[in-house]
Write an enzyme that holds these catalytic residues in place. Sequence first.
Site, PDB file in Angstrom:
ATOM      1  N   ASP A  94       0.853  -1.190   0.000  1.00 52.83           N
ATOM      2  CA  ASP A  94       0.000   0.000   0.000  1.00 52.83           C
ATOM      3  C   ASP A  94       0.890   1.242   0.000  1.00 52.83           C
ATOM      4  O   ASP A  94       1.806   1.362   0.829  1.00 52.83           O
ATOM      5  CB  ASP A  94      -0.891  -0.019   1.241  1.00 52.83           C
ATOM      6  N   HIS A 239       1.074  19.737 -24.423  1.00 52.86           N
ATOM      7  CA  HIS A 239       1.622  19.315 -25.711  1.00 52.86           C
ATOM      8  C   HIS A 239       1.760  20.476 -26.701  1.00 52.86           C
ATOM      9  O   HIS A 239       2.828  20.692 -27.286  1.00 52.86           O
ATOM     10  CB  HIS A 239       0.725  18.259 -26.353  1.00 52.86           C
TER      11      HIS A 239
END
Length: 467
Positions: A94, A239
């Site tokens: 975890d 981008h």
Amino acid sequence: MTGTTEGAPVSERVDALVIFGATGDLAKLETFPALVGLVGRGVLDVPVIGVAKSGWDLAQFRAYAEASLRLNGMDPGTADAGRMLGLLDYVDGDLDDDATYRAVATKVPAGCRVLFYLEVPPPLFGRIARGIGAAGLASGARVMVEKPFGSDLASAQELNRTLHEVFPEDAVYRVDHWLGLGPVENILFGRFANSILEPLFNRTWVESIQITMAEAFDVSDRGRFYDRAGAVRDVLQNHLLQVLATVTAEPPSGMGLDAWREAKDQLVRAIRPMSPDTTVFGQYEGYLDVDGVAPGSQTETFVATSLQIDSWRWADVPILIRAGKCMPVTATEIHVTFKRPPYNLFGLEPFRSTNSLSLRVWPQTRTSLAVVGKRPGAQMQPVSRDLVFDEQPGSDMRPYDRLIGAALDGDRWLFARQDTVETAWRIVEPVLADGAVPVHPYAQGTWGPKESDTVLPGGEAWHDPIA
């Protein structure tokens, strides 16, 4: 073109790679195939430790990696794939449990320099960074983090503060996978390795610059994620601003490519913030039926905008950007229109710009220059020709091969800087508020809502990339 221009010595390479979220979709679709490429190039020969909470053991993790290679059309039985699979180790645990990080520490020899790759959602960045620090693994380490790096300026700044609690800025590698695309690097190479192009890239010769990122597909099963993001957050803020900077930044000073990040940062800081008055949003018909999309959602699946760069080189040159899903083709292309000749010698009507340079960056590399000649016959009639002087398939090297390899070597020029990321959020922030920009419907398979034409300067039309 690779980052080896920086000449990072072998001593800069890390001694281990630890991947958090190593059983997720990114690992399945990109990471494991990229690791095979790195092994084949001799870049990767250190332990690769996957960390996830899947209830698996090492054998199951390696089987997952093998399945990833098959999914990507690769043979797990090759020598390079076998060596990659042999480098794999695994910690199941975890990420909220300090015991997981202590278990990672037992896999890493004392004094090792580690690259931590966080293939997890941004809300987990802080917890993982603190776990790495508490386990005594942060000294000399690097951390590679995926986008989205925040959802607005405030969240990006908070993410930076969280990471900097453990890692200095020069140890943080922010991924924008478009920076790892070979065709984007080809623009950089084309500008600065040829003397005939760069002198034309300025306001004296350029009429306008258009960037189109068209995707022929819809949001598919990403409805829940996409509805929180939209086209601006998903592709424009990262981008497309990076592509714009690659096309328009000043030449880097000095030797090596680290100076290129500074040149791009200066360019991004010169971009005026987006305005709702020169921005159009669209949403393809049928988006509201996608699983995970909120009823009545006003999330944009299309954006068109006009930008201005306040610099000596680009003042008053319109920068026109559009991006959208369910377009007629999948293609990303930069289209530079040059100014018309100063005198209409042949009495041509209409007398307008006839020369342009098109740079295709996805899905393949293609560079073409449009020039005008005389049509055969007695009349003085023009005819346009495309001189295609580079038409190649896309780079054989996967973008994540290039990016992970650069981070392993400590090569930073392919990664986004903190100040550049924050500046990019400042640019898009004026249109992110709910209701700031109306959302217009458009039919699937079209170039977006007709209202997108309103962002164009008079007399200009959108350049539509062809398949």
